[in-house]
Design a protein around this motif. Structure first.
Motif, PDB file in Angstrom:
ATOM      1  N   GLU A  51     -14.478  -6.669  -3.194  1.00 15.89           N
ATOM      2  CA  GLU A  51     -14.092  -6.170  -4.550  1.00 15.89           C
ATOM      3  C   GLU A  51     -14.140  -6.898  -5.961  1.00 15.89           C
ATOM      4  O   GLU A  51     -14.136  -6.390  -6.817  1.00 15.89           O
ATOM      5  CB  GLU A  51     -12.677  -5.329  -4.302  1.00 15.89           C
ATOM      6  N   GLU A  52     -14.073  -7.875  -5.666  1.00 16.40           N
ATOM      7  CA  GLU A  52     -14.535  -9.062  -6.680  1.00 16.40           C
ATOM      8  C   GLU A  52     -15.762  -8.984  -7.149  1.00 16.40           C
ATOM      9  O   GLU A  52     -16.289  -9.371  -8.101  1.00 16.40           O
ATOM     10  CB  GLU A  52     -14.038 -10.363  -6.234  1.00 16.40           C
ATOM     11  N   PHE A  53     -16.868  -8.950  -6.011  1.00 16.73           N
ATOM     12  CA  PHE A  53     -18.150  -8.957  -6.437  1.00 16.73           C
ATOM     13  C   PHE A  53     -18.705  -7.813  -6.908  1.00 16.73           C
ATOM     14  O   PHE A  53     -19.714  -7.748  -7.748  1.00 16.73           O
ATOM     15  CB  PHE A  53     -19.138  -9.540  -4.863  1.00 16.73           C
ATOM     16  N   LEU A  54     -18.316  -6.622  -6.664  1.00 17.17           N
ATOM     17  CA  LEU A  54     -18.458  -5.234  -6.996  1.00 17.17           C
ATOM     18  C   LEU A  54     -18.882  -5.143  -8.301  1.00 17.17           C
ATOM     19  O   LEU A  54     -19.966  -4.764  -8.824  1.00 17.17           O
ATOM     20  CB  LEU A  54     -17.699  -4.316  -6.401  1.00 17.17           C
ATOM     21  N   PRO A  55     -17.807  -5.516  -9.351  1.00 17.30           N
ATOM     22  CA  PRO A  55     -18.061  -5.141 -10.783  1.00 17.30           C
ATOM     23  C   PRO A  55     -19.318  -6.307 -11.184  1.00 17.30           C
ATOM     24  O   PRO A  55     -20.008  -5.924 -12.301  1.00 17.30           O
ATOM     25  CB  PRO A  55     -17.042  -5.514 -11.498  1.00 17.30           C
ATOM     26  N   LEU A  56     -19.234  -7.532 -10.460  1.00 16.53           N
ATOM     27  CA  LEU A  56     -20.368  -8.440 -11.125  1.00 16.53           C
ATOM     28  C   LEU A  56     -21.680  -8.154 -10.734  1.00 16.53           C
ATOM     29  O   LEU A  56     -22.565  -8.200 -11.619  1.00 16.53           O
ATOM     30  CB  LEU A  56     -19.874  -9.675 -10.297  1.00 16.53           C
ATOM     31  N   ARG A  57     -22.027  -7.380  -9.559  1.00 15.35           N
ATOM     32  CA  ARG A  57     -23.313  -7.034  -9.299  1.00 15.35           C
ATOM     33  C   ARG A  57     -23.629  -5.862 -10.020  1.00 15.35           C
ATOM     34  O   ARG A  57     -24.862  -5.656 -10.383  1.00 15.35           O
ATOM     35  CB  ARG A  57     -23.384  -6.845  -7.612  1.00 15.35           C
ATOM     36  N   LEU A  58     -22.630  -4.773 -10.307  1.00 13.60           N
ATOM     37  CA  LEU A  58     -23.083  -3.872 -11.004  1.00 13.60           C
ATOM     38  C   LEU A  58     -23.355  -3.895 -12.341  1.00 13.60           C
ATOM     39  O   LEU A  58     -24.210  -3.382 -13.258  1.00 13.60           O
ATOM     40  CB  LEU A  58     -21.819  -2.800 -11.228  1.00 13.60           C
ATOM     41  N   GLN A  59     -22.784  -5.079 -12.902  1.00 15.06           N
ATOM     42  CA  GLN A  59     -23.247  -5.521 -14.414  1.00 15.06           C
ATOM     43  C   GLN A  59     -24.694  -6.076 -14.399  1.00 15.06           C
ATOM     44  O   GLN A  59     -25.288  -6.086 -15.546  1.00 15.06           O
ATOM     45  CB  GLN A  59     -22.204  -6.633 -14.757  1.00 15.06           C
ATOM     46  N   ASN A  60     -25.012  -6.426 -13.244  1.00 15.08           N
ATOM     47  CA  ASN A  60     -26.637  -6.900 -13.240  1.00 15.08           C
ATOM     48  C   ASN A  60     -27.511  -5.888 -12.406  1.00 15.08           C
ATOM     49  O   ASN A  60     -28.515  -6.121 -11.818  1.00 15.08           O
ATOM     50  CB  ASN A  60     -26.502  -8.112 -12.615  1.00 15.08           C
ATOM     51  N   GLY A  61     -26.949  -4.476 -12.459  1.00 21.18           N
ATOM     52  CA  GLY A  61     -28.092  -3.739 -12.078  1.00 21.18           C
ATOM     53  C   GLY A  61     -27.930  -3.327 -10.484  1.00 21.18           C
ATOM     54  O   GLY A  61     -29.165  -2.843 -10.109  1.00 21.18           O
ATOM     55  N   LEU A  62     -27.111  -4.124  -9.689  1.00 27.13           N
ATOM     56  CA  LEU A  62     -27.164  -4.032  -8.377  1.00 27.13           C
ATOM     57  C   LEU A  62     -26.404  -3.293  -7.492  1.00 27.13           C
ATOM     58  O   LEU A  62     -25.008  -3.311  -7.852  1.00 27.13           O
ATOM     59  CB  LEU A  62     -27.247  -5.496  -7.755  1.00 27.13           C
ATOM     60  N   TYR A  63     -26.880  -2.258  -6.723  1.00 25.34           N
ATOM     61  CA  TYR A  63     -26.194  -1.386  -5.942  1.00 25.34           C
ATOM     62  C   TYR A  63     -26.252  -1.687  -4.462  1.00 25.34           C
ATOM     63  O   TYR A  63     -27.449  -2.228  -4.190  1.00 25.34           O
ATOM     64  CB  TYR A  63     -26.741   0.052  -6.007  1.00 25.34           C
ATOM     65  N   ILE A  64     -25.619  -1.296  -3.678  1.00 22.73           N
ATOM     66  CA  ILE A  64     -25.745  -1.561  -2.345  1.00 22.73           C
ATOM     67  C   ILE A  64     -25.961   0.231  -1.873  1.00 22.73           C
ATOM     68  O   ILE A  64     -25.095   1.032  -1.773  1.00 22.73           O
ATOM     69  CB  ILE A  64     -24.504  -2.016  -1.622  1.00 22.73           C
ATOM     70  N   GLN A  65     -27.286   0.284  -1.423  1.00 24.71           N
ATOM     71  CA  GLN A  65     -27.548   1.586  -0.726  1.00 24.71           C
ATOM     72  C   GLN A  65     -27.675   1.832   0.695  1.00 24.71           C
ATOM     73  O   GLN A  65     -27.024   0.826   1.261  1.00 24.71           O
ATOM     74  CB  GLN A  65     -28.924   2.062  -1.494  1.00 24.71           C
ATOM     75  N   ARG A  66     -28.193   2.983   1.193  1.00 28.10           N
ATOM     76  CA  ARG A  66     -27.922   3.206   2.687  1.00 28.10           C
ATOM     77  C   ARG A  66     -28.517   2.131   3.550  1.00 28.10           C
ATOM     78  O   ARG A  66     -27.920   1.707   4.454  1.00 28.10           O
ATOM     79  CB  ARG A  66     -28.788   4.553   2.841  1.00 28.10           C
ATOM     80  N   TYR A  67     -29.748   1.597   3.110  1.00 25.53           N
ATOM     81  CA  TYR A  67     -30.264   0.605   4.137  1.00 25.53           C
ATOM     82  C   TYR A  67     -30.338  -1.018   3.464  1.00 25.53           C
ATOM     83  O   TYR A  67     -30.627  -1.606   4.080  1.00 25.53           O
ATOM     84  CB  TYR A  67     -31.741   0.904   4.445  1.00 25.53           C
ATOM     85  N   ALA A  68     -30.315  -1.042   2.080  1.00 25.16           N
ATOM     86  CA  ALA A  68     -30.573  -2.314   1.645  1.00 25.16           C
ATOM     87  C   ALA A  68     -29.847  -2.272   0.019  1.00 25.16           C
ATOM     88  O   ALA A  68     -29.694  -0.911  -0.542  1.00 25.16           O
ATOM     89  CB  ALA A  68     -32.181  -2.362   1.456  1.00 25.16           C
TER      90      ALA A  68
END
Length: 570
Positions: A51-68
């Protein structure tokens, strides 16, 4: 307060056709890469919780999708250089599976990077003045505009400097980093066509001139797709361009303060505008604007001149319009004539033509391009279009400045590289999201539906007879494929764990924007192409000579289409 200097543009060449970084830009992007590298290291070492990493990765265009993971790379207002496109190709080959997906927001998505590789990818992007900042998360996303900006004859003014102004203002804006939901702005500069779908954006801007000849904007607010699709409403018929940022600031401040945060499905600005009504929303924006108007965020004319100076015309030559060789080829080659008619567009300069490189080759997922194709497109840009390309809202690539006397040669090269499918604007030039093949949010696959329709409508003569039809496919209600504004929209739905598809008709995204209406109960996957055939059959039977699909639908209504779609076979 907005600092217009922190993303200053400069150029080291005689001419510049697109944005270029200065030392401050480069430093900002490199610092962001270093920050995210450390954040990723800490997450992988279990020093940061999910939950801490979630906003940080979203700010850099990174999603976690179905497989990768999925990394969304920013392509500001759709402009990309051949050098940048080659870098995207190289990255997709070394860090992904050798292809990328161009989205309706004119960005590129990589669907298979490894999380631990993302900081390296961002570092390599930074080397060619690219990043993934604000391509995800609850912030102001990539501002989009007409893919023909700057090269069409009927635009009121080139919208790209204004898109760049908005980009500079919104990037790292401290007040707008955590809005209630994502926020999208689009700019249109012509009265003849709205190729940026401005009326279904959180804010849509239409360039215009007042009676005194001064440039300003009509401002539309509260549009959007997703779970509750809406066409926006005009909040201001003319805002002077010097007041653009303060007025946008006022709108987004009202939204930021008063938009809902308790329910993500009701958090978009369209819900707030609908709940208050446009008059009350305008009243609140005007009250906020009173505190901002005339402040340091007011844009001086010198800033507009400075921004415009970086979108200069390339070294056009004085050329003959419709040269004899071109005219002869159009007469003798039906294939070339079709491609010319559908995939090229009138240019403001005599002797030039705008060319679309289609990414809708049958058997290829709409909007996808392999690493080889990206490199070949970059080569074509170098050879034929001043080393510059655009990404279109319809998920194709555009060469904006092609000499007419080189069109035959370019057509041959486009055919060799899978870019010459002559169906721009036709049924199989469809918009399609990646769907359930990749996205963890999707209810159903999108790509197999696109392939099924492509196979069913593989006769070019029939496609040309049908004429212009927008067909859009989304794998879920998030509407990344813009199904709501397709003349024919296809939406993937889940029915007790099985994939079904809902059809809507009557949507449109131009100046006459409308939200499609649901045809009826959903269909199984194997039925979709047949249903579309029936819908098209009704249109062909009922149309007048001048009517497009959307015109016929608006005239005769839903009933004939519904009757045909659900009719039992004899």
């Amino acid at each position: 307060m907005v600092n217009l200097d922190y993303l200053r543009i400069y150029t080291t060449t005689v001419q510049s056709f697109m944005y270029q970084y200065d030392a401050i830009d480069q430093q900002l992007v490199e610092e962001r890469v270093a920050q995210f590298r450390d954040q990723t290291r800490r997450y992988l070492n279990n020093e940061l919780k999910e939950e801490e990493f979630l906003p940080l990765r979203l700010q850099n265009g990174l999603y976690i999708q179905r497989y990768a993971p999925m990394l969304r790379v920013a392509i500001p207002y759709g402009m990309v250089s051949s050098k940048q496109l080659r870098t995207l190709a190289d990255i997709s080959r070394r860090y992904d599976k050798g292809y990328g997906h161009f989205s309706t927001r004119q960005n590129l998505q990589l669907n298979w990077p490894k999380l631990e590789d993302v900081p390296d990818i961002l570092a390599e992007l930074a080397e060619v003045e690219m990043h993934a900042v604000q391509t995800s998360g609850n912030c102001i996303r990539n501002t989009t505009t007409d893919q023909y900006s700057g090269v069409i004859s009927d635009e009121i003014a080139d919208p790209r400097p204004y898109c760049e102004l908005i980009r500079q203002w919104s990037t790292f804006h401290p007040e707008f980093a955590f809005l209630p939901r994502k926020f999208k702005i689009a700019v249109c500069a012509t009265d003849s066509a709205d190729r940026a779908a401005t009326q279904v954006h959180d804010i849509g801007l239409h360039l215009k001139k007042n009676d005194a000849g001064e440039i300003g904007f009509k401002v539309i607010v509260g549009g959007g797709l997703g779970r509750t699709p809406m066409v926006g409403e005009t909040i201001c018929d003319f805002i002077p361009r010097t007041d653009l940022l303060t007025y946008l600031d006022a709108i987004i401040r009202v939204y930021n303060q008063q938009g809902r945060r308790d329910n993500k499905y009701k958090a978009r600005i369209k819900i707030l505008v609908k709940a208050l009504g446009i008059e009350e929303f305008r009243k609140r924006v005007d009250a906020e604007w009173e505190h901002l108007r005339g402040t340091e965020s007011t844009v001086p004319m010198s800033e507009f001149d400075r921004l415009a100076s970086f979108f200069t015309e390339p070294a056009y030559e004085a050329l003959e319009d419709q040269p004899a060789e071109l005219v002869a080829k159009l007469a003798e080659s039906n294939g070339f004539a079709r491609w010319y008619e559908r995939n090229t567009f009138e240019h403001k300069k005599p002797g030039y033509r705008i060319v679309t490189l289609s990414l809708k080759k049958p058997g290829q997922a709409p909007g996808d391009a392999t690493a080889d194709q990206m490199e070949k497109a970059a080569n074509l840009a170098d050879q034929y279009s001043f080393s510059e390309l655009r990404v279109s809202h319809e998920q194709n690539l555009v060469l904006a400045d092609v000499r007419q006397d080189q069109l035959i040669e370019l057509w041959e090269a486009a055919k060799e590289n899978g870019f010459a499918t002559p169906t721009l604007g036709l049924l199989t030039d469809m918009i399609c999201c990646p769907g359930g093949d990749y996205c963890g949010l999707a209810n159903a696959k999108s790509i197999p539906i696109a392939e099924q329709i492509q196979e069913s409508f593989d006769n070019l003569d029939y496609l040309y007879d049908i004429g212009e039809v927008d067909l859009n496919i989304s794998g879920c209600m998030n509407a990344c494929g813009h199904h709501h504004v397709g003349n024919i929209g296809v939406l993937g739905v889940d029915k007790k764990g099985e994939e079904f598809y809902q059809i809507s008709l009557g949507g449109a995204s131009g100046h006459d924007a409308s939200i499609g209406k649901i045809l009826g109960p959903s269909f199984a996957q194997e039925q979709i192409a047949d249903v579309v055939q029936k819908i098209i059959g009704v249109y062909i039977s009922a149309r007048t000579e001048e009517e497009r699909f959307i015109d016929t639908f608006r005239r005769i209504g839903m009933a004939p289409f519904k009757e045909a779609a659900y009719a039992k076979a004899n």
